[in-house]
Design a protein around this motif. Sequence first.
Motif, PDB file in Angstrom:
ATOM      1  N   MET A  69      49.507  14.048  28.409  1.00 49.37           N
ATOM      2  CA  MET A  69      48.617  15.092  27.879  1.00 49.37           C
ATOM      3  C   MET A  69      49.220  16.474  28.095  1.00 49.37           C
ATOM      4  O   MET A  69      49.172  17.329  27.215  1.00 49.37           O
ATOM      5  CB  MET A  69      47.239  15.012  28.557  1.00 49.37           C
ATOM      6  N   TYR A  70      49.826  16.688  29.254  1.00 45.62           N
ATOM      7  CA  TYR A  70      50.434  17.982  29.558  1.00 45.62           C
ATOM      8  C   TYR A  70      51.653  18.230  28.658  1.00 45.62           C
ATOM      9  O   TYR A  70      51.803  19.294  28.073  1.00 45.62           O
ATOM     10  CB  TYR A  70      50.853  18.046  31.030  1.00 45.62           C
ATOM     11  N   ASP A  71      52.504  17.214  28.515  1.00 47.46           N
ATOM     12  CA  ASP A  71      53.715  17.355  27.703  1.00 47.46           C
ATOM     13  C   ASP A  71      53.396  17.600  26.232  1.00 47.46           C
ATOM     14  O   ASP A  71      54.065  18.399  25.573  1.00 47.46           O
ATOM     15  CB  ASP A  71      54.603  16.116  27.823  1.00 47.46           C
ATOM     16  N   ASP A  72      52.385  16.918  25.703  1.00 46.26           N
ATOM     17  CA  ASP A  72      52.051  17.018  24.282  1.00 46.26           C
ATOM     18  C   ASP A  72      51.011  18.083  23.971  1.00 46.26           C
ATOM     19  O   ASP A  72      50.771  18.391  22.810  1.00 46.26           O
ATOM     20  CB  ASP A  72      51.546  15.667  23.754  1.00 46.26           C
ATOM     21  N   GLY A  73      50.389  18.647  25.001  1.00 50.91           N
ATOM     22  CA  GLY A  73      49.282  19.583  24.786  1.00 50.91           C
ATOM     23  C   GLY A  73      49.738  20.985  24.422  1.00 50.91           C
ATOM     24  O   GLY A  73      50.889  21.366  24.616  1.00 50.91           O
ATOM     25  N   ASP A  74      48.778  21.759  23.913  1.00 52.70           N
ATOM     26  CA  ASP A  74      49.064  23.153  23.598  1.00 52.70           C
ATOM     27  C   ASP A  74      48.938  23.987  24.883  1.00 52.70           C
ATOM     28  O   ASP A  74      48.713  23.456  25.970  1.00 52.70           O
ATOM     29  CB  ASP A  74      48.137  23.671  22.499  1.00 52.70           C
ATOM     30  N   ASP A  75      49.102  25.302  24.757  1.00 51.10           N
ATOM     31  CA  ASP A  75      49.077  26.172  25.932  1.00 51.10           C
ATOM     32  C   ASP A  75      47.749  26.109  26.682  1.00 51.10           C
ATOM     33  O   ASP A  75      47.721  26.109  27.913  1.00 51.10           O
ATOM     34  CB  ASP A  75      49.380  27.615  25.533  1.00 51.10           C
ATOM     35  N   ASP A  76      46.624  26.048  25.951  1.00 45.75           N
ATOM     36  CA  ASP A  76      45.306  25.973  26.599  1.00 45.75           C
ATOM     37  C   ASP A  76      45.158  24.682  27.396  1.00 45.75           C
ATOM     38  O   ASP A  76      44.616  24.676  28.499  1.00 45.75           O
ATOM     39  CB  ASP A  76      44.181  26.088  25.570  1.00 45.75           C
ATOM     40  N   MET A  77      45.646  23.578  26.825  1.00 46.09           N
ATOM     41  CA  MET A  77      45.570  22.281  27.513  1.00 46.09           C
ATOM     42  C   MET A  77      46.405  22.325  28.798  1.00 46.09           C
ATOM     43  O   MET A  77      45.964  21.895  29.857  1.00 46.09           O
ATOM     44  CB  MET A  77      46.072  21.159  26.606  1.00 46.09           C
ATOM     45  N   LYS A  78      47.600  22.890  28.718  1.00 44.12           N
ATOM     46  CA  LYS A  78      48.468  22.976  29.897  1.00 44.12           C
ATOM     47  C   LYS A  78      47.834  23.849  30.977  1.00 44.12           C
ATOM     48  O   LYS A  78      47.878  23.521  32.154  1.00 44.12           O
ATOM     49  CB  LYS A  78      49.836  23.520  29.498  1.00 44.12           C
ATOM     50  N   ARG A  79      47.220  24.952  30.557  1.00 42.35           N
ATOM     51  CA  ARG A  79      46.557  25.854  31.506  1.00 42.35           C
ATOM     52  C   ARG A  79      45.398  25.140  32.194  1.00 42.35           C
ATOM     53  O   ARG A  79      45.220  25.232  33.405  1.00 42.35           O
ATOM     54  CB  ARG A  79      46.064  27.102  30.763  1.00 42.35           C
ATOM     55  N   SER A  80      44.595  24.394  31.424  1.00 43.51           N
ATOM     56  CA  SER A  80      43.444  23.678  31.985  1.00 43.51           C
ATOM     57  C   SER A  80      43.876  22.607  32.981  1.00 43.51           C
ATOM     58  O   SER A  80      43.278  22.461  34.052  1.00 43.51           O
ATOM     59  CB  SER A  80      42.630  23.025  30.865  1.00 43.51           C
ATOM     60  N   ILE A  81      44.908  21.861  32.630  1.00 43.32           N
ATOM     61  CA  ILE A  81      45.400  20.810  33.527  1.00 43.32           C
ATOM     62  C   ILE A  81      45.967  21.425  34.798  1.00 43.32           C
ATOM     63  O   ILE A  81      45.698  20.953  35.910  1.00 43.32           O
ATOM     64  CB  ILE A  81      46.443  19.933  32.809  1.00 43.32           C
ATOM     65  N   ALA A  82      46.740  22.500  34.661  1.00 42.77           N
ATOM     66  CA  ALA A  82      47.319  23.158  35.835  1.00 42.77           C
ATOM     67  C   ALA A  82      46.222  23.716  36.746  1.00 42.77           C
ATOM     68  O   ALA A  82      46.304  23.600  37.973  1.00 42.77           O
ATOM     69  CB  ALA A  82      48.269  24.278  35.399  1.00 42.77           C
ATOM     70  N   GLN A  83      45.173  24.283  36.154  1.00 44.68           N
ATOM     71  CA  GLN A  83      44.075  24.835  36.938  1.00 44.68           C
ATOM     72  C   GLN A  83      43.337  23.721  37.686  1.00 44.68           C
ATOM     73  O   GLN A  83      43.031  23.850  38.874  1.00 44.68           O
ATOM     74  CB  GLN A  83      43.107  25.593  36.040  1.00 44.68           C
TER      75      GLN A  83
END
Length: 115
Positions: A86-100
């Motif tokens: 999900m992180y690798d394929d996600g957009d910037d918002d998805m990456k930010r949400s997962i990191a948070q």
Amino acid sequence: MSLKVRKSEVLHQLIINSLLHQIIPDKSHHKVKTDNLVILMKKREEKNWDYLTQTEKKAKQKGKPASPKTNTGDPSAGIMDLMQTMYDDGDDDMKRSIAQAWTQAREKKDTMELP
């Protein structure tokens, strides 16, 4: 596959490139109905097509989650693989949400007191 329909002075054209498998053009045909046109393509091999074109197949399979890489016996490994995908394929918002979420979980784990 290419279809051209001329109605009055207007030419309508449908082109489908890279069919998933081969067809037999001489045994393929069409039917004109009152409100639509039916195209019947004879398959070279009698089997189900999961997709109409190679492009559609690639696009749909790209969206599927990858299978687990290894079976280590760790039940959380599958979840971690899914989160990584999900992180690798996600957009910037998805990456930010997962990191948070990951950061908050780590902070919560670090502040937990053992009995």
